[in-house]
Design a protein around this motif. Structure first.
Motif, PDB file in Angstrom:
ATOM      1  N   ILE A 228       0.828  -1.218   0.000  1.00  0.00           N
ATOM      2  CA  ILE A 228       0.000   0.000   0.000  1.00  0.00           C
ATOM      3  C   ILE A 228       0.862   1.268   0.000  1.00  0.00           C
ATOM      4  CG2 ILE A 228      -2.026  -1.116   1.005  1.00  0.00           C
ATOM      5  CD1 ILE A 228      -1.358   0.214   3.675  1.00  0.00           C
ATOM      6  N   ILE A 229       1.986   1.266   0.710  1.00  0.00           N
ATOM      7  CA  ILE A 229       2.839   2.463   0.737  1.00  0.00           C
ATOM      8  C   ILE A 229       3.560   2.659  -0.596  1.00  0.00           C
ATOM      9  CG2 ILE A 229       4.958   3.394   1.762  1.00  0.00           C
ATOM     10  CD1 ILE A 229       3.817   2.645   4.493  1.00  0.00           C
ATOM     11  N   PRO A 230       4.190   1.622  -1.196  1.00  0.00           N
ATOM     12  CA  PRO A 230       4.794   1.831  -2.527  1.00  0.00           C
ATOM     13  C   PRO A 230       3.793   2.293  -3.580  1.00  0.00           C
ATOM     14  CG  PRO A 230       5.614  -0.200  -1.554  1.00  0.00           C
ATOM     15  CD  PRO A 230       4.508   0.276  -0.661  1.00  0.00           C
ATOM     16  N   VAL A 231       2.589   1.713  -3.573  1.00  0.00           N
ATOM     17  CA  VAL A 231       1.584   2.129  -4.559  1.00  0.00           C
ATOM     18  C   VAL A 231       1.166   3.570  -4.318  1.00  0.00           C
ATOM     19  CG1 VAL A 231      -0.835   1.807  -5.235  1.00  0.00           C
ATOM     20  CG2 VAL A 231       0.707  -0.148  -5.159  1.00  0.00           C
ATOM     21  N   MET A 232       0.930   3.931  -3.056  1.00  0.00           N
ATOM     22  CA  MET A 232       0.542   5.309  -2.754  1.00  0.00           C
ATOM     23  C   MET A 232       1.650   6.277  -3.145  1.00  0.00           C
ATOM     24  SD  MET A 232      -1.003   6.953   0.731  1.00  0.00           S
ATOM     25  CE  MET A 232      -0.937   8.721   1.027  1.00  0.00           C
ATOM     26  N   GLU A 233       2.903   5.893  -2.926  1.00  0.00           N
ATOM     27  CA  GLU A 233       4.009   6.765  -3.335  1.00  0.00           C
ATOM     28  C   GLU A 233       3.996   6.957  -4.847  1.00  0.00           C
ATOM     29  OE1 GLU A 233       8.851   7.340  -3.078  1.00  0.00           O
ATOM     30  OE2 GLU A 233       7.879   5.859  -1.788  1.00  0.00           O
ATOM     31  N   GLY A 234       3.764   5.881  -5.592  1.00  0.00           N
ATOM     32  CA  GLY A 234       3.684   6.004  -7.042  1.00  0.00           C
ATOM     33  C   GLY A 234       2.550   6.919  -7.474  1.00  0.00           C
ATOM     34  N   VAL A 235       1.396   6.774  -6.839  1.00  0.00           N
ATOM     35  CA  VAL A 235       0.233   7.620  -7.156  1.00  0.00           C
ATOM     36  C   VAL A 235       0.561   9.085  -6.900  1.00  0.00           C
ATOM     37  CG1 VAL A 235      -2.112   8.213  -6.428  1.00  0.00           C
ATOM     38  CG2 VAL A 235      -1.495   5.815  -6.800  1.00  0.00           C
ATOM     39  N   VAL A 269       1.825   4.476 -12.712  1.00  0.00           N
ATOM     40  CA  VAL A 269       2.158   4.116 -11.331  1.00  0.00           C
ATOM     41  C   VAL A 269       3.080   2.897 -11.305  1.00  0.00           C
ATOM     42  CG1 VAL A 269       1.213   3.276  -9.133  1.00  0.00           C
ATOM     43  CG2 VAL A 269       0.060   5.118 -10.357  1.00  0.00           C
ATOM     44  N   ASP A 270       2.775   1.916 -12.156  1.00  0.00           N
ATOM     45  CA  ASP A 270       3.617   0.708 -12.221  1.00  0.00           C
ATOM     46  C   ASP A 270       5.031   1.058 -12.687  1.00  0.00           C
ATOM     47  OD1 ASP A 270       1.496  -0.830 -11.387  1.00  0.00           O
ATOM     48  OD2 ASP A 270       0.935  -1.495 -13.399  1.00  0.00           O
ATOM     49  N   GLU A 271       5.134   1.920 -13.696  1.00  0.00           N
ATOM     50  CA  GLU A 271       6.446   2.323 -14.205  1.00  0.00           C
ATOM     51  C   GLU A 271       7.233   3.089 -13.147  1.00  0.00           C
ATOM     52  OE1 GLU A 271       5.495   4.577 -17.649  1.00  0.00           O
ATOM     53  OE2 GLU A 271       4.982   2.829 -18.883  1.00  0.00           O
ATOM     54  N   GLU A 272       6.532   3.835 -12.327  1.00  0.00           N
ATOM     55  CA  GLU A 272       7.193   4.652 -11.303  1.00  0.00           C
ATOM     56  C   GLU A 272       7.842   3.803 -10.218  1.00  0.00           C
ATOM     57  OE1 GLU A 272       8.295   8.554 -10.378  1.00  0.00           O
ATOM     58  OE2 GLU A 272       7.103   7.833 -12.083  1.00  0.00           O
ATOM     59  N   GLN A 273       7.419   2.553 -10.091  1.00  0.00           N
ATOM     60  CA  GLN A 273       7.971   1.695  -9.044  1.00  0.00           C
ATOM     61  C   GLN A 273       9.484   1.503  -9.202  1.00  0.00           C
ATOM     62  OE1 GLN A 273       5.893   0.592  -6.362  1.00  0.00           O
ATOM     63  NE2 GLN A 273       4.633   2.096  -7.446  1.00  0.00           N
ATOM     64  N   ALA A 274       9.978   1.653 -10.426  1.00  0.00           N
ATOM     65  CA  ALA A 274      11.424   1.497 -10.649  1.00  0.00           C
ATOM     66  C   ALA A 274      12.223   2.554  -9.908  1.00  0.00           C
ATOM     67  CB  ALA A 274      11.722   1.572 -12.146  1.00  0.00           C
ATOM     68  N   ALA A 275      11.608   3.716  -9.662  1.00  0.00           N
ATOM     69  CA  ALA A 275      12.312   4.816  -9.013  1.00  0.00           C
ATOM     70  C   ALA A 275      12.057   4.882  -7.514  1.00  0.00           C
ATOM     71  CB  ALA A 275      11.889   6.135  -9.655  1.00  0.00           C
ATOM     72  N   ILE A 276      11.254   3.951  -6.998  1.00  0.00           N
ATOM     73  CA  ILE A 276      10.893   3.975  -5.583  1.00  0.00           C
ATOM     74  C   ILE A 276      11.817   3.052  -4.802  1.00  0.00           C
ATOM     75  CG2 ILE A 276       9.059   3.345  -3.957  1.00  0.00           C
ATOM     76  CD1 ILE A 276       7.047   4.348  -6.037  1.00  0.00           C
ATOM     77  N   LYS A 277      12.298   3.542  -3.695  1.00  0.00           N
ATOM     78  CA  LYS A 277      13.311   2.808  -2.932  1.00  0.00           C
ATOM     79  C   LYS A 277      12.792   1.472  -2.440  1.00  0.00           C
ATOM     80  CE  LYS A 277      16.460   3.274   0.994  1.00  0.00           C
ATOM     81  NZ  LYS A 277      16.952   4.153   2.079  1.00  0.00           N
ATOM     82  N   TYR A 278      11.573   1.472  -1.879  1.00  0.00           N
ATOM     83  CA  TYR A 278      11.040   0.251  -1.275  1.00  0.00           C
ATOM     84  C   TYR A 278       9.882  -0.285  -2.114  1.00  0.00           C
ATOM     85  CZ  TYR A 278      13.597   2.089   2.755  1.00  0.00           C
ATOM     86  OH  TYR A 278      14.565   2.586   3.584  1.00  0.00           O
ATOM     87  N   ASN A 663      13.796   6.675 -13.726  1.00  0.00           N
ATOM     88  CA  ASN A 663      14.457   5.459 -14.216  1.00  0.00           C
ATOM     89  C   ASN A 663      15.532   4.903 -13.284  1.00  0.00           C
ATOM     90  OD1 ASN A 663      12.961   5.789 -16.651  1.00  0.00           O
ATOM     91  ND2 ASN A 663      14.453   7.323 -17.318  1.00  0.00           N
ATOM     92  N   ASN A 664      15.756   5.598 -12.177  1.00  0.00           N
ATOM     93  CA  ASN A 664      16.825   5.177 -11.275  1.00  0.00           C
ATOM     94  C   ASN A 664      16.322   5.026  -9.849  1.00  0.00           C
ATOM     95  OD1 ASN A 664      19.650   5.522 -12.818  1.00  0.00           O
ATOM     96  ND2 ASN A 664      18.260   7.135 -13.497  1.00  0.00           N
ATOM     97  N   ALA A 665      16.723   3.951  -9.235  1.00  0.00           N
ATOM     98  CA  ALA A 665      16.434   3.787  -7.811  1.00  0.00           C
ATOM     99  C   ALA A 665      17.229   4.825  -7.029  1.00  0.00           C
ATOM    100  CB  ALA A 665      16.803   2.381  -7.350  1.00  0.00           C
ATOM    101  N   PRO A 666      16.711   5.284  -5.877  1.00  0.00           N
ATOM    102  CA  PRO A 666      17.383   6.348  -5.121  1.00  0.00           C
ATOM    103  C   PRO A 666      18.590   5.850  -4.326  1.00  0.00           C
ATOM    104  CG  PRO A 666      15.388   5.687  -3.989  1.00  0.00           C
ATOM    105  CD  PRO A 666      15.409   4.923  -5.279  1.00  0.00           C
ATOM    106  N   THR A 667      19.634   5.453  -5.051  1.00  0.00           N
ATOM    107  CA  THR A 667      20.870   4.995  -4.407  1.00  0.00           C
ATOM    108  C   THR A 667      21.711   6.196  -3.983  1.00  0.00           C
ATOM    109  OG1 THR A 667      22.054   4.951  -6.500  1.00  0.00           O
ATOM    110  CG2 THR A 667      20.891   2.928  -5.846  1.00  0.00           C
ATOM    111  N   LYS A 668      22.742   5.944  -3.185  1.00  0.00           N
ATOM    112  CA  LYS A 668      23.648   7.005  -2.753  1.00  0.00           C
ATOM    113  C   LYS A 668      24.329   7.655  -3.959  1.00  0.00           C
ATOM    114  CE  LYS A 668      27.797   7.857   0.020  1.00  0.00           C
ATOM    115  NZ  LYS A 668      28.816   7.268   0.919  1.00  0.00           N
ATOM    116  N   GLU A 669      24.807   6.825  -4.890  1.00  0.00           N
ATOM    117  CA  GLU A 669      25.523   7.335  -6.057  1.00  0.00           C
ATOM    118  C   GLU A 669      24.619   8.205  -6.929  1.00  0.00           C
ATOM    119  OE1 GLU A 669      28.121   5.690  -9.883  1.00  0.00           O
ATOM    120  OE2 GLU A 669      27.004   4.279  -8.603  1.00  0.00           O
ATOM    121  N   PHE A 670      23.384   7.702  -7.179  1.00  0.00           N
ATOM    122  CA  PHE A 670      22.476   8.477  -8.021  1.00  0.00           C
ATOM    123  C   PHE A 670      22.101   9.788  -7.337  1.00  0.00           C
ATOM    124  CE2 PHE A 670      18.022   9.545  -9.210  1.00  0.00           C
ATOM    125  CZ  PHE A 670      18.314  10.004 -10.486  1.00  0.00           C
TER     126      PHE A 670
END
Length: 697
Positions: A228-235, A269-278, A663-670
């Motif tokens: 529910i939290i990852p989906v809400m973040e995407g929304v 929303v589904d595509e946005e999951q790639a950029a969400i940390k969790y 397109n990028n997960a929120p890593t330290k480097e990114f």
């Protein structure tokens, strides 16, 4: 302000309060414009009133849960900074009024001593997360939704993805298929379900009230609770990027969903999951702190008249799934009660229940975990407070917003007519003290804070003009709305507009017809069967304005002649360089990004950097009188106006640069590289701005 630095233990909260104090000073000194200051103070629960020079403070109380110590703290703050009156809202908040703007940081600091916040109670943020008031005690619930509502509240509070959206965003949790959280009228609504032994939720998306109500769509029939939290973040990220920002009337989620379509929105929303940390956020419901009922000796009570007590038990007591306990519903007229009673109530529930109350969506109070043997004692003590009025959540329990009492947008009185309609029902239709099927709600304007558009019988404050151009207060009568359960609802039809003084007669005619002809059907079904024209025909004569009396020009709850006055706002009294202000905000967002990076919260660091770049691009567009409605529009328009024409050189497109966030997960480097990009971009556009100003001069 020194006291905030020494007395607030949480450094994040301390920083918030000091920032509010500093921005108030900037505003007074003309260093920040009215729109930007309004945005900041609203996101801190500070809301302008109809009365000039004072503020309404909205206190955010997630899913309506209030501990005894918190209720005492709120009462103390209301006495010290306001007028001792507490108002329960339809979003389970408490509002206090007539507060001096300059004292709001102190007020906030006092509340935080008992973990009560103002943060994001108003503004274009995720508003208070609401839930069924019976969550945790509901006899029909598959599980307690409180831990999940609490987790959502905490995850998105201060989250950079939802601090400056195009409009507010409302979330609800329903404990069962009865959908008492009203998921169908929320931006996101969650209904508790269990599938194959797994806890989860039916998810509703894009509902809303206002002048154009929209029924929410089913986003998922079942979504596991860890999603529910990852989906809400995407929304929220999609809403923030693509949501309307120019036309306030079209900026809610429901309009974006209507424009994009459910399937296309779901794909985004589904595509946005790639950029969400969790991708999965398990919620540990077992660690959620549950209030425990006290063990006490039952006091001796001798009731002199048992008939009122028995009637009270019939209308105001709610069964609990915990054996031996019940909940007590307190009907609070118009949601208003006073601090002296609040303190006594806090003491009572702390000593004899579980030290907790729940504020309800119908502006009432629920006391859970009362031993059945204590009911005579509670009746006796609540009677002393005037808290045993019959009809909790029944037809006589009318919901109303503050209307013209304090709200800038109120057109006609909602509280005055609500009191009169309750008087009519009690005196002339006492059978409705027991009726749960009839719901009456009133709003002072089209914005529907009183939720009139989803009521069986709704009234909306309006004005009406006579043939000789005199203006009188009026009520739009709406009929046929209702909650059908499991994410399904019906919105009311507008039937007729009548002078406000004829509101009680309109109600009498509706109830008389219902009594004679409905044959026991729920009102929503009876209305659907009869149709709009049937009701219009026997109400339309009440809309005749050719025969108004002097009384018709005086609204309910006042003795003064009606004057239509909407949107009395505040004036900054200064002219501000908006472009410079936006650049300053971009710099502040980079500072926030760097702070988040230092704290190792890389997802926040990335989003602050993204917001800085959007702000910087917006500043340059505004400097050349180019207006854009959405963040996505700002990005594409900047490319078209400045990058493709080589006026600003980025070594690529702005879209490619900024949309790395997708397109990028929120890593330290990114995060580190993205912050650097935001800094370089800000430097480039500020240089461009300086050069164009030099040429112009």
């Amino acid at each position: 302000m020194q006291s905030f630095r020494t007395e607030i233990e949480n450094p994040v909260v301390e920083r918030d309060i000091i920032e509010l104090a500093n921005k108030i000073e900037f505003f007074h000194n003309g260093k920040i414009d009215e729109e930007k200051f309004r945005s900041l103070r609203l996101a801190r629960g500070v809301y302008g009133q109809r009365q000039q020079g004072v503020q309404m403070i909205r206190i955010k109380l997630p899913y309506g849960k209030v501990l005894s110590k918190q209720l005492r703290r709120i009462a103390d703050v209301s006495d010290d900074y306001s007028r001792g009156r507490l108002h329960i809202t339809t979003r389970q908040d408490i509002q206090i009024h007539y507060v001096d703007l300059d004292r709001t940081p102190e007020l906030w600091a006092e509340l935080e001593r008992d973990d009560v916040t103002l943060r994001e109670a108003c503004g274009n943020t995720v508003r208070n997360v609401t839930a069924s008031e019976t969550a945790g005690i509901d006899v029909d619930e598959p599980f307690n939704v409180s831990p999940y509502a609490d987790a959502v509240f905490k995850f998105f509070l201060r989250n950079p993805i939802c601090q400056e959206m195009g409009r507010k965003f409302k979330v609800s949790f329903s404990s069962s298929d009865a959908d008492t959280g009203l998921s169908y009228m929320h931006d996101l609504g969650f209904i508790a379900k269990i599938q194959n032994g797994t806890r989860g939720f039916k998810v509703m998306l894009g509902g809303g009230l206002g002048s154009q109500p929209r029924h929410a769509d089913v986003l998922y029939e079942f979504l596991p609770s860890d999603k529910i939290i990852p989906v809400m973040e995407g929304v929220l990220r999609i809403f923030d990027r693509h949501g309307e920002r120019k036309s306030r009337a079209k900026a809610r989620m429901k309009f974006l969903l209507k424009d994009i379509g459910l399937e296309a929105f779901k794909q985004l929303v589904d595509e946005e999951q790639a950029a969400i940390k969790y991708r999965s956020v398990p919620i540990d419901a077992d660690s959620y702190p549950i209030s425990v009922p006290v063990q006490v000796t039952i006091p001796d009570v001798e009731l002199t008249d048992v008939e009122p007590f028995n009637k009270w038990k019939e209308t105001n007591i709610i069964p609990q799934k915990q054996e031996g306990y019940v909940a007590i519903g307190i009907k609070v007229l118009l949601g208003d009660f006073y601090t002296d009673k609040a303190r006594l109530l806090a003491d009572l529930v702390e000593t004899y229940a579980a030290g907790e109350i729940r504020l309800t969506l119908r502006q009432n109070i629920l006391i859970p975990f009362v031993k059945e043997e204590l009911l005579p004692f509670f009746y006796q003590e609540l009677s002393k407070l005037g808290f045993t009025e019959l009809g909790y959540n029944k037809a006589v329990d009318i919901t109303a917003c503050p209307g013209t009492d304090t709200c800038n947008l109120g057109i006609a009185s909602s509280t005055g007519i609500a009191e009169e309609l309750e008087r009519v029902i009690k005196a002339e239709y006492p059978q409705y003290l027991d009726n749960e099927d009839l719901v009456i709600k009133i709003s002072g304007c089209m914005n529907a804070c009183g939720q009139h558009t989803m009521a069986n019988i709704g009234f909306q404050g309006m004005s009406i003009r006579t043939p000789d151009k005199l203006v009188a207060p009026a009520l739009q009568v709406l009929l046929g709305g209702g909650n059908k359960g499991n994410g399904s609802g019906v919105f009311a039809d507008k039937v007729v507009k009548v002078p406000s003084r004829r509101g009680p007669e309109a109600l009498r005619r509706i109830l008389n017809d219902y009594e004679v002809n409905a044959n026991g059907k729920p009102f929503v079904d009876y209305y659907l069967e009869q149709g709009q024209k049937y009701f219009y025909d026997f109400l339309t004569d009440l809309s005749d304005v050719s025969n108004l009396t002097q009384e018709d020009f005086i609204d309910w709850g006042t003795n003064e002649k009606y004057v239509k006055a909407i949107g009395i706002g505040e004036c900054a009294g200064v002219v501000i360089d908006l472009v410079s202000t936006l650049f300053l905000e971009s710099e502040e967002k980079i500072e926030l990004a760097e702070q988040s990076f230092e704290d190792k919260v890389y997802s926040s660091a990335v989003y602050h950097a993204y917001s800085s770049m959007v702000n910087s691009a917006k500043a340059i567009l505004i400097s050349e009188d180019i207006s854009v409605n959405t963040q996505a529009g700002i990005i594409s328009q900047f490319d078209a106006e400045f990058v493709e024409t080589n006026r600003v050189r980025l070594g690529g497109t702005f879209s490619e640069l900024i949309y790395q966030i997708k397109n990028n997960a929120p890593t330290k480097e990114f995060a580190e590289n993205y912050i650097k990009s935001a800094k370089v971009f800000l430097s480039n556009v500020k240089t461009y701005r300086a050069e164009t100003q030099k040429v112009a001069s």
